[in-house]
Design a protein around this motif. Structure first.
Motif, PDB file in Angstrom:
ATOM      1  N   LEU A 610       0.830  -1.211   0.000  1.00 22.60           N
ATOM      2  CA  LEU A 610       0.000   0.000   0.000  1.00 22.60           C
ATOM      3  C   LEU A 610       0.863   1.259   0.000  1.00 22.60           C
ATOM      4  CD1 LEU A 610      -2.869   1.120   0.158  1.00 22.60           C
ATOM      5  CD2 LEU A 610      -2.816   0.746   2.636  1.00 22.60           C
ATOM      6  N   ARG A 612       4.936   2.676  -0.475  1.00 25.05           N
ATOM      7  CA  ARG A 612       6.130   2.225  -1.169  1.00 25.05           C
ATOM      8  C   ARG A 612       7.081   3.390  -1.397  1.00 25.05           C
ATOM      9  NH1 ARG A 612       2.123   0.951  -6.287  1.00 25.05           N
ATOM     10  NH2 ARG A 612       1.142  -0.270  -4.646  1.00 25.05           N
TER      11      ARG A 612
ATOM     12  N   VAL B 532       7.946   8.288   0.801  1.00 25.97           N
ATOM     13  CA  VAL B 532       7.006   7.199   0.556  1.00 25.97           C
ATOM     14  C   VAL B 532       5.805   7.731  -0.210  1.00 25.97           C
ATOM     15  CG1 VAL B 532       5.396   5.657   1.751  1.00 25.97           C
ATOM     16  CG2 VAL B 532       7.745   5.916   2.588  1.00 25.97           C
ATOM     17  N   GLU B 533       5.293   6.916  -1.124  1.00 22.55           N
ATOM     18  CA  GLU B 533       4.036   7.276  -1.782  1.00 22.55           C
ATOM     19  C   GLU B 533       3.062   6.131  -1.606  1.00 22.55           C
ATOM     20  OE1 GLU B 533       5.086   7.916  -5.876  1.00 22.55           O
ATOM     21  OE2 GLU B 533       5.261   5.780  -6.296  1.00 22.55           O
ATOM     22  N   ALA B 534       1.811   6.369  -1.982  1.00 15.10           N
ATOM     23  CA  ALA B 534       0.771   5.364  -1.776  1.00 15.10           C
ATOM     24  C   ALA B 534       0.417   4.698  -3.101  1.00 15.10           C
ATOM     25  CB  ALA B 534      -0.469   5.995  -1.165  1.00 15.10           C
ATOM     26  N   ASP B 535      -0.138   3.514  -2.983  1.00 13.25           N
ATOM     27  CA  ASP B 535      -0.795   2.868  -4.118  1.00 13.25           C
ATOM     28  C   ASP B 535      -1.706   3.896  -4.792  1.00 13.25           C
ATOM     29  OD1 ASP B 535      -3.030   1.423  -5.490  1.00 13.25           O
ATOM     30  OD2 ASP B 535      -2.018  -0.353  -4.739  1.00 13.25           O
ATOM     31  N   PRO B 536      -1.654   3.983  -6.124  1.00  9.66           N
ATOM     32  CA  PRO B 536      -2.454   5.035  -6.783  1.00  9.66           C
ATOM     33  C   PRO B 536      -3.958   4.893  -6.579  1.00  9.66           C
ATOM     34  CG  PRO B 536      -1.403   3.574  -8.395  1.00  9.66           C
ATOM     35  CD  PRO B 536      -0.821   3.223  -7.070  1.00  9.66           C
ATOM     36  N   VAL B 538      -5.268   4.874  -3.776  1.00 13.23           N
ATOM     37  CA  VAL B 538      -5.608   5.815  -2.695  1.00 13.23           C
ATOM     38  C   VAL B 538      -5.735   7.187  -3.341  1.00 13.23           C
ATOM     39  CG1 VAL B 538      -5.003   6.692  -0.422  1.00 13.23           C
ATOM     40  CG2 VAL B 538      -4.280   4.391  -1.089  1.00 13.23           C
ATOM     41  N   ARG B 542      -3.054  11.195  -4.200  1.00  8.98           N
ATOM     42  CA  ARG B 542      -2.377  11.127  -5.510  1.00  8.98           C
ATOM     43  C   ARG B 542      -1.407  12.303  -5.649  1.00  8.98           C
ATOM     44  NH1 ARG B 542      -6.229   9.787  -8.130  1.00  8.98           N
ATOM     45  NH2 ARG B 542      -5.526   7.742  -8.789  1.00  8.98           N
TER      46      ARG B 542
END
Lengths: 652, 652
Positions: A610, A612, B532-536, B538, B542
């Protein structure tokens, strides 16, 4: 595609007032045309009105019986026994339905509808107490007490809706049965509330609008005075002082004369401002109008969805913070959209400024209309702008249910009914400036308009086609014909009897001349695909765009997507979207123009955790291959297989 | 920076069980070390425990009096007169506080605390009915009725918290007063509920955990049996069948053995799974454990904030849909974080897998700890991950208030207290695999650990510094020392007596040898800045990133920003963020390492309308000039001037 459906014959004399009709003395720039003088006679809205007439109002009449609303009134009257059913404001559904039936009778005289009106009026009248008090649930449950819990009891709220209904029925039928009940209750309110009497306000505004309309219908100054007092007493923490309630929810934290951005419960907030606009008009209160203008601008600046919907929060149905406009849990209650239209319409009457008619258009098509199914029989209370895969449908108001036939809290269905049945009134107005009569056309629909001594025949296939043809069918000689040119209509053109004239989007095209019968003014609004983004402070839609065409916001529904392309994986390139082909599909969703959107599939997102590590630049999000998928007007969504939906599409 | 604060002397024999201690027969991979055998003796968490001891527990004791909790019990006992005050579950605050006081007495014997425990125990005991029933609010308000509205009455919920409190007090003090009350009530529950008796479950789980702990403390099999029955009876729509309630909110839509993703009320959901994990352990139910593993993975996959917080929705405090994890109205209730830690800890015991200890760490630092002020006296019920400019602070739980001293619904404050006072137990476990004793260190803190016949002294300045030094101070000879290497710790290194050994992030570093006193294992976790970034999917974040360092999520607070740079206008470039300088500031916020973030100011967004034509490519969003602003650990926010805050920072 020009619709040839004939409108019903006009059965009402064009002298009775339309809804929200300022008196001749009011400080307004524009006046609604009399009831029946503006008629929607074919095309888009006509079809919705017909569904409303044939399905919704009939079903609503049955629901008032099966849901217990009428029974509550009969129990209050003593003609039935038992406990009251439903929420405290059950009477208001009756009144909103009566108002709808009233305006509907004005559209086309129908003895069955008139029979229902008389029957329900009799039930209402029988419940009224000797001294005028009327609120069936309170009468049955309240053990003789009245007005003891005004923050929640909705006693004035129900009264306000009764007043609006009574005015509608009186204007359209000429019968006074319901008006007599309303006057008796209004006199009771005047005798009870106000300075030096009980100094309290209801937790839910609407009585302000109702009292002003009743003043307009009866000439009784005391109704206007009480409405004004209610407007000014509010916003002072009066509910907190008397009942210890936190004031924001009730629009009671900041006086309407000082408020700059709507807050709290969204329906309460805009019903109050609509009523305040009525008061400002009838009392020629320029300061109040200026305050309402500031607040309206504040709403537009940071608290309005791209659909025109308002009220972001599920919890307590409230406005969110500035820029809190997330699509996935948008609340955007249908009633709030209706309240916004009512307020904005009054601002238009007061000022004559096109921006108000623009918002009415946006809201009607994209925030109000999604609230009702194409068949006219099922309703959204909440209007999310996104439905996720696997979204959950347990709560009564969950968007994931799709539309529902009715609600335990059934405020929205009859509110939709009364709006559709009075929609003709929002099309045009008249004015007299510098001694010259004027007719303003604000909304585009096939129909007829009689105003300022002129008669116009309007032909259009709007919103699918941008050509609006206005032919003069009767004329007093010189007058000014004004056609709204929407702010979105960059590149609009117009001709007057075939000769080009200059137009400016966001303003009215004004043609002032000595018109002859047969003269034609034609406005051509470019139906190009527009791609829109939001102010970056709307965090929830960062990197996303919305596709619009004409007045319509478009949505992608899962049912239109190829297998293996979840709606949430659709990615777009703006330049490609602009080239999307519009295709009219008479067979689809009652006839819609779909947009064939070139889209890309997101690269497999499911492979990672979730959260990354972020790359220096955003990772490429979408495949190179283009798939073309149809987008449908947002208002029409959830009329087929209910699945994922989104209007905000991420850039590839 | 090594802390030299001395820990309190160990006053409890290291034979009593720690919280959530499986029996010897339970199917678990790891066992908690006995009470007192793991001691936090200095540094980060020690300071929080000291604030908890010196401020929170003392204040809590006073609040139980001033908020009416104890008075309710006295009224139930007949020693005071009046009406019960507060929500139906008021007793549970008493029990959570008693549990906190119990564990706290275990940390350091303090006669004043013991006196409070005895005094409050006496109040509780006096309220108990002859047959064991106990729920003061129901006793006072219920007119002699019991268990008539279990979906809402919280009668089992209060019982569950009593059981946990009684076990804590018994383990730490050896006194049986509260345990006697608990046993009497548990026997009453066993006599009343279960197959062939009253077949109902409480609307709010927790009794399952409580019953299993009471089984562990007393050996009474019937308590375990009833807990198991409650776990399995739930999820079948039992509450809907008996009471007509929609089941999801109550974790009653899907049996726990079939559920794949938590849903409904977040605290209910994770208290239930925590209790189910206890049942699975004590009944060696591998199928149940497998189901819980799937559900835990489902929670991590799409329903967990980057902070570890859970429960996205304000309305009904519920989990959202998959990927519904917006920061601006994150609910992320503090109690839900605590429940997540409880569940995840039990999964760790059952499996020994590092991923569970990783989530415990993330949640403790970033979802639990933000719930309490640095002084230990004020609390967040709700933990938004963003506070907007001009956000509104009316509702009791509004984040825009900042932390508050107490709540009408005061579930969170004593829940925080009991977690901090029992935190030592989450640091380490022991095991015996293949005949070899093992000690596992899951959380990094200066302290001592006695387990598996060995004694360890741990020294670290974590979370500010990544070096964790473990010295063997007593040894049984051969054992396995396992140190968790967090999954985030890419590049971690370790030495055993100075010799490098290989480490794998996301697993335990396992050193198995014949240890001698004085042996040192040193783990070095790289304290680099991570972006860190999130699953797109979410949508709400964005184009945004979060900055982390070690176990901490960082936030930007308005108070640290230069004039003219609103928090919502901060834009970042990931490559620049990676070079952010870490600076320890002993003077700031009780001593924190700030990250000096290079950021950019958004280009004037205010000039356009809310919605605007989208360019082919996203418009440049930020100025070229770089400003360096400090980010602070998210847990520490809102301890100075309360202003706008965000953790998700938009890319420039």
């Amino acid at each position: 595609m020009t619709s040839t459906t004939a409108g019903p014959d006009l059965t009402v004399a064009t002298t009775a007032n339309a809804p929200a009709a300022p008196t001749a003395a009011a400080a307004v720039a524009l006046h609604p045309v009399p009831l029946g003088a503006s008629r929607i006679r074919g095309g888009f809205w006509f079809e919705r009105q017909e569904a409303n007439r044939r399905q919704a109002i009939r079903t609503g009449y049955e629901k008032l019986e099966t849901s217990g609303n009428l029974r509550n009134l009969r129990i209050a009257a003593g003609t039935e026994q038992g406990e009251a059913k439903g929420p405290i404001f059950m009477d208001s559904d009756v009144y909103k339905w009566l108002e709808a039936a009233g305006w509907e009778y004005g559209r086309e005289a129908d003895e069955e509808v008139l029979g229902w009106i008389r029957e329900v009026t009799a039930v209402v009248a029988a419940a009224q107490a000797e001294d005028g008090y009327l609120d069936s649930v309170q009468q049955v449950r309240g053990k003789g007490e009245r007005y003891v819990d005004l923050p929640w009891s909705h006693e004035h709220y129900c009264a306000g809706h009764l007043f609006q209904a009574a005015v509608a029925v009186h204007r359209s039928t000429g019968e006074t049965g319901l008006l007599d009940v309303a006057v008796k209750l209004a006199d009771h309110l005047v005798a009870t509330f106000g300075p030096g009497k009980v100094e309290e306000v209801d937790g839910h505004p609407v009585v302000e609008m109702g009292l002003v309309e009743l003043y307009r219908e009866t000439g009784t100054q005391a109704y206007l005075d009480l409405a004004r007092w209610f407007v000014d007493a509010r916003g002072t923490g009066i509910i907190e002082r008397l009942h210890g309630k936190e004031p924001t929810y009730f629009s009671d934290r900041v006086p309407v004369r000082e408020q700059t951005s709507p807050e709290g419960h969204s329906v309460r907030a805009v019903y109050l401002t609509a009523g305040a606009a009525d008061v400002a008009a009838e009392t020629a209160d320029g300061d109040l109008l200026a305050a309402l203008t500031r607040q309206w601008e504040g709403m537009l600046a940071s608290k309005t969805y791209v659909t025109g919907g308002i009220g972001a929060r599920w919890d307590w149905e409230q406005f969110g913070d500035h820029y809190e406009l997330g699509p996935e849990r948008a609340y955007a209650e249908t009633c709030a959209a209706i309240g916004s239209v009512q307020w904005t319409w009054r601002m238009l009457l007061a000022t004559g400024e096109a921006r108000y008619a623009d918002l009415v258009e946006r809201t009607l098509y994209n925030a109000f209309l999604p609230g009702v199914s194409l068949a006219g029989t099922e309703y959204f209370y909440v209007n999310a702008l996104q439905l996720r895969h696997g979204a959950f449908a347990e709560e009564e108001r969950s968007v994931a249910h799709g539309r529902r036939p009715w609600f335990d809290c059934a405020c929205c269905p009859p509110n939709i009914m009364r709006t559709l049945s009075s929609l003709d009134a929002y099309v045009a107005t008249s004015s007299a400036t510098d001694g010259v009569a004027g007719v303003q056309v604000h909304q585009f629909t096939t129909g007829t308009i009689e105003a300022a001594g002129a008669a116009l025949s309007v032909t259009t296939d709007y919103p699918w086609d941008g050509t609006v043809r206005v032919e003069v069918t009767a004329t007093p000689g010189e007058f000014e014909l004004a056609l709204r040119v929407p702010a979105w209509a960059q590149g609009a053109t117009a001709t007057v009897d075939g000769e080009a004239v200059a137009v400016t989007p966001g303003e009215y095209l004004r043609v002032r001349r000595d018109f002859a019968v047969g003269d034609v003014v034609e406005l051509v609004l470019p139906m190009t695909v527009r791609v829109v983004e939001a102010d970056p402070r709307v965090d929830a839609v960062r990197g996303c765009v919305v596709v619009e065409r004409g007045p319509l916001v478009y949505a992608v529904e899962q049912t239109d997507l190829p297998a293996g392309l979840p709606a949430d994986d659709v990615r777009v390139r703006v330049a490609e979207l602009r080239g999307a082909r519009a295709e009219h599909r008479p067979d689809l969703l009652g006839g819609v123009t779909v947009l064939q959107l070139p889209v890309h599939a997101a690269l497999a997102a499911a492979t990672g955790p979730l959260y990354r590590p972020a790359g220096d630049d955003p990772a490429p999000e979408a495949a190179e291959e283009t798939t073309v998928v149809p987008a449908v007007p947002y208002y029409a969504w959830a009329n087929r297989d209910l699945g994922a939906m989104r209007i905000w599409l991420p850039r590839a």
